[in-house]
Design a protein around this motif. Structure first.
Motif, short mmCIF file in Angstrom:
data_model
loop_
_atom_site.label_atom_id
_atom_site.label_comp_id
_atom_site.label_asym_id
_atom_site.label_seq_id
_atom_site.Cartn_x
_atom_site.Cartn_y
_atom_site.Cartn_z
N THR A 102 0.87 -1.23 -0.06
CA THR A 102 0.11 0.05 -0.11
C THR A 102 1.00 1.40 -0.04
O THR A 102 0.60 2.32 -0.66
N VAL A 103 1.78 1.23 0.91
CA VAL A 103 2.74 2.34 0.91
C VAL A 103 3.35 2.68 -0.24
O VAL A 103 3.68 3.91 -0.72
N GLU A 109 4.09 10.42 -3.12
CA GLU A 109 3.91 11.06 -1.98
C GLU A 109 4.76 11.07 -0.86
O GLU A 109 4.61 10.10 0.29
N LYS A 110 5.88 11.41 -0.85
CA LYS A 110 6.97 11.25 -0.10
C LYS A 110 7.14 12.16 1.17
O LYS A 110 8.24 12.64 1.48
N LYS A 161 3.88 5.45 14.02
CA LYS A 161 3.47 5.02 12.91
C LYS A 161 4.01 5.70 11.82
O LYS A 161 4.40 5.03 10.88
N LEU A 162 4.07 7.21 11.90
CA LEU A 162 4.70 7.87 10.75
C LEU A 162 6.10 7.53 10.67
O LEU A 162 6.74 7.51 9.63
N GLN A 163 6.72 7.29 11.63
CA GLN A 163 8.17 6.81 11.60
C GLN A 163 8.46 5.67 11.06
O GLN A 163 9.47 5.46 10.12
N GLU A 164 7.70 4.55 11.31
CA GLU A 164 7.90 3.43 10.62
C GLU A 164 7.67 3.36 9.24
O GLU A 164 8.06 2.97 8.45
N ILE A 167 10.48 5.12 7.86
CA ILE A 167 11.58 4.27 7.31
C ILE A 167 11.32 3.23 6.32
O ILE A 167 12.23 2.97 5.38
N SER A 168 10.29 2.53 6.31
CA SER A 168 9.73 1.76 5.30
C SER A 168 9.94 2.29 3.98
O SER A 168 10.23 1.61 2.72
#
Length: 171
Positions: A102-103, A109-110, A161-164, A167-168
């Motif tokens: 999904t990401v 949209e980075k 969650k935003l940090q994850e 990072i991903s």
């Protein structure tokens, strides 16, 4: 915003209202997009926001703060929309997993604002109110009828969650 233009809006001048709409629509739309996912909801809240702006503009004492005043109306309208849809339910137990697939679909949209849409509605609202709008936890708690502790917990959850997600995406 020009004082004369706002005074004309207070006199219900439709041309002045159109000019204000044209100048502010993009900014108000961006505010709404931070809180709401559905384009139809965004458009509805945008219309409601401008209706409220133009019907309440006579209450604006200082035209210099018009833009902030208008954005605050938009935030309140977004929160009202979320409440009406019962989307503002705040729970740390909610398991909102976002797949890397999904990401990857949002590689264009980075930025954090683009990733906000992957947060649960409640913690996204709190993140927006605290980190972007600048409201203190006490005021957020009052606005959302939650405790300050819940506001702080949800902010921490949103940050993690935003940090994850960042990072991903190697952002």
């Amino acid at each position: 915003m020009e004082r004369e233009l706002l005074l004309e809006c207070q006199r219900n001048d439709r041309n002045a209202q159109r000019k204000v709409y044209e100048k502010m629509a993009g900014k108000i739309y961006s505010v709404c997009k931070r809180y709401l996912k559905n384009d139809e909801d965004i458009e509805e809240v945008l219309a409601d926001t401008f209706y409220k702006i133009f019907t309440k503009i006579s209450q604006l004492q200082n035209p210099d703060i018009f833009e902030n005043w208008a954005k605050k109306i938009a935030v309140n309208e977004c929160l009202q929309k979320l409440r009406s849809q019962k989307m503002l339910h705040i729970s740390l137990e909610e398991n909102h997993m976002v797949s890397s697939e999904t990401v990857e679909n949002i590689s264009f949209e980075k930025d954090i604002l683009g990733l906000l849409r992957f947060l649960p509605e409640g913690c996204r609202a709190i993140f927006n109110l605290f980190a972007i709008e600048g409201y203190p936890h006490k005021e957020i708690a009052t606005m959302l009828s939650i405790s300050e502790g819940t506001s702080k917990s949800q902010l921490n959850f949103a940050r993690k969650k935003l940090q994850e997600l960042l990072i991903s995406q190697h952002i």
